[in-house]
Design an enzyme around this catalytic site. Structure first.
Site, PDB file in Angstrom:
ATOM      1  N   TYR A  95       0.794  -1.221   0.000  1.00 49.49           N
ATOM      2  CA  TYR A  95       0.000   0.000   0.000  1.00 49.49           C
ATOM      3  C   TYR A  95       0.834   1.281   0.000  1.00 49.49           C
ATOM      4  O   TYR A  95       0.500   2.230  -0.737  1.00 49.49           O
ATOM      5  CB  TYR A  95      -0.996  -0.023   1.162  1.00 49.49           C
ATOM      6  CG  TYR A  95      -2.170  -0.922   0.860  1.00 49.49           C
ATOM      7  CD1 TYR A  95      -3.263  -0.450   0.146  1.00 49.49           C
ATOM      8  CD2 TYR A  95      -2.173  -2.255   1.249  1.00 49.49           C
ATOM      9  CE1 TYR A  95      -4.337  -1.274  -0.162  1.00 49.49           C
ATOM     10  CE2 TYR A  95      -3.236  -3.091   0.938  1.00 49.49           C
ATOM     11  CZ  TYR A  95      -4.311  -2.592   0.241  1.00 49.49           C
ATOM     12  OH  TYR A  95      -5.364  -3.417  -0.078  1.00 49.49           O
ATOM     13  N   GLU A 137      -8.480  -6.788   5.029  1.00 51.82           N
ATOM     14  CA  GLU A 137      -7.746  -7.921   4.458  1.00 51.82           C
ATOM     15  C   GLU A 137      -7.026  -8.735   5.531  1.00 51.82           C
ATOM     16  O   GLU A 137      -6.922  -9.961   5.409  1.00 51.82           O
ATOM     17  CB  GLU A 137      -6.770  -7.401   3.403  1.00 51.82           C
ATOM     18  CG  GLU A 137      -7.498  -6.930   2.148  1.00 51.82           C
ATOM     19  CD  GLU A 137      -6.670  -6.014   1.268  1.00 51.82           C
ATOM     20  OE1 GLU A 137      -5.431  -5.962   1.439  1.00 51.82           O
ATOM     21  OE2 GLU A 137      -7.262  -5.340   0.393  1.00 51.82           O
ATOM     22  N   VAL A 275     -20.604 -17.799 -20.384  1.00 51.29           N
ATOM     23  CA  VAL A 275     -19.845 -18.439 -19.310  1.00 51.29           C
ATOM     24  C   VAL A 275     -20.279 -17.936 -17.933  1.00 51.29           C
ATOM     25  O   VAL A 275     -19.855 -18.479 -16.903  1.00 51.29           O
ATOM     26  CB  VAL A 275     -18.332 -18.234 -19.541  1.00 51.29           C
ATOM     27  CG1 VAL A 275     -17.909 -16.807 -19.181  1.00 51.29           C
ATOM     28  CG2 VAL A 275     -17.502 -19.264 -18.774  1.00 51.29           C
ATOM     29  N   PRO A 279     -20.894 -19.598 -11.969  1.00 60.42           N
ATOM     30  CA  PRO A 279     -21.269 -19.485 -10.554  1.00 60.42           C
ATOM     31  C   PRO A 279     -22.702 -19.927 -10.301  1.00 60.42           C
ATOM     32  O   PRO A 279     -23.035 -20.387  -9.206  1.00 60.42           O
ATOM     33  CB  PRO A 279     -21.078 -18.000 -10.240  1.00 60.42           C
ATOM     34  CG  PRO A 279     -21.208 -17.318 -11.552  1.00 60.42           C
ATOM     35  CD  PRO A 279     -20.623 -18.275 -12.558  1.00 60.42           C
TER      36      PRO A 279
END
Length: 395
Positions: A95, A137, A275, A279
């Protein structure tokens, strides 16, 4: 907390970012990769070549400036992008590097208009936003590692099976090389695969949706081949042509926020194009197994029968369900598109609706659903590519 002065200065740059945002992010990436070529092991070079990553970052910087008074507004985007960061291995030390070169790019592109006052305000704002990403994160990495059979970054897998699903889509069944099981995942999530490819100087990473309901010992991804001239197809075509049963491949743990709410039994609809079906297969199979009496609709658009994957599987699941409706249209045929009339006929207005496919397909479907009065909170979608907003007027 940002000072009132900082927020005011950042907001004042909104018009400049609207005009020069892409020029700034383009210069940013150019300079970043010269100084830190190792980061090319993380970034998708196909998106770079097409300018998609530059446009996505420009959109994100602009959104941060617009919402600087209430950064909670961009938290859903932070979480969505953080999932992608975790899936490719972005670390806290990246970062400050990004911040340094973003500010340098602002100065280079804007010249004297980028005053010290503006750069200092943006440096402060970037620090707050970067901290938000880092904290989100950090929690994601810990949760990913601590879950059953979990790991962080990449793990060695092997291709257990390779199955051709249609003229353009092939499935790869992936199992851990060490013989362990895989972690559970939420239907709709994706994994990243990392490869060393001939003639590619750096590692390549791509995300692919998990295309079957969770299994204890394997993942399945289903990959579409592309035209050889399409930079988006470099990795997908390599998988089709060169990755075979028994071959090694590196895989990240599942991630992503475009997921089925498995706790619900109320009506649900899956609307996919091409495609984008991948999912949906994970979601639909899960509904078929866990809540087979749930009112369910599956609408799919493909180019033609030869390019239509999973048709037999979907029909098999639907036949065993209490209240499932399934329809496919082919664009190569007259009137071969999912229309508003078809949506009105097949989709219960009370449904949670999941939409996935090419950007233009998604734009049309979401617009038509809005036209039918479906509330925004019932429509779930995610644009699979660089993290950018899906706007109703984009090309």
């Amino acid at each position: 907390m940002l000072s009132e002065q900082t927020r005011s200065i950042v907001k004042s740059t909104v018009p400049v970012l609207e005009e020069h945002g892409v020029a700034i992010t383009t210069r940013f990436y150019e300079n970043l990769f010269v100084a830190h070529p190792e980061l090319l092991n993380i970034f998708n070079q196909a998106n770079q070549a097409q300018g998609r990553q530059q446009a996505a970052l420009a959109s994100s910087v602009h959104a941060a400036a617009v919402h600087i008074d209430n950064l909670e507004e961009i938290l859903p985007t932070v979480v969505q992008v953080a999932h992608k960061h975790v899936s490719v291995g972005v670390l806290p030390e990246h970062y400050p590097i990004v911040g340094e070169y973003l500010l340098k790019a602002m100065k280079e592109v804007l010249g004297d208009a980028a005053t010290d006052e503006i750069l200092e305000a943006w440096a402060e704002a970037y620090g707050v936003i970067a901290d938000a990403f880092i904290n989100v994160e950090k929690d994601m990495y810990k949760e990913t590692e601590d879950q059953e059979n979990g790991w962080i970054f990449f793990k060695d897998f092997v291709v257990a099976r390779k199955v051709k699903e249609s003229e353009v889509i092939t499935s790869f069944y992936l199992k851990p090389a060490d013989g362990s099981n895989v972690p559970p995942y939420i239907p709709g999530q994706y994994i990243s695969v990392r490869l060393t490819m001939p003639e590619e100087e750096f590692l390549v990473i791509r995300q692919y949706s998990l295309s079957q309901a969770p299994k204890p010992d394997e993942f399945r991804i289903s990959v579409k081949s592309e035209n050889d001239n399409d930079p988006n197809g470099v990795v997908s075509n390599y998988l089709h042509r060169n990755l075979n049963e028994g071959d090694p491949i590196e895989v990240s743990a599942p991630a992503g926020v475009f997921v089925l709410d498995v706790s619900k039994t109320t009506p649900v609809a899956f609307i996919s194009g091409g495609v984008g079906i991948t999912p949906m297969m994970s979601m639909f199979e899960t509904v078929a197994h866990s809540t087979p009496d749930r009112p369910t609709t599956f609408l799919h658009g493909a180019r033609n029968e030869d390019q239509h994957a999973f048709d037999t599987d979907i029909q098999s699941y639907a036949e065993k369900m209490e209240n499932a409706r399934y329809k496919t249209v082919y664009s190569d045929e007259p009137n071969g598109f999912i229309t508003r009339e078809m949506l009105e006929e097949y989709v219960d207005p009370a449904s949670d609706i999941y939409v996935c496919g090419p950007p233009r397909f998604m734009e049309i479907m979401i617009r038509e659903l809005h036209g039918l009065g479906i509330p925004e909170e019932q429509i779930h979608y995610e644009f699979f590519g660089p993290a950018m907003d899906l706007t109703m007027n984009s090309d």
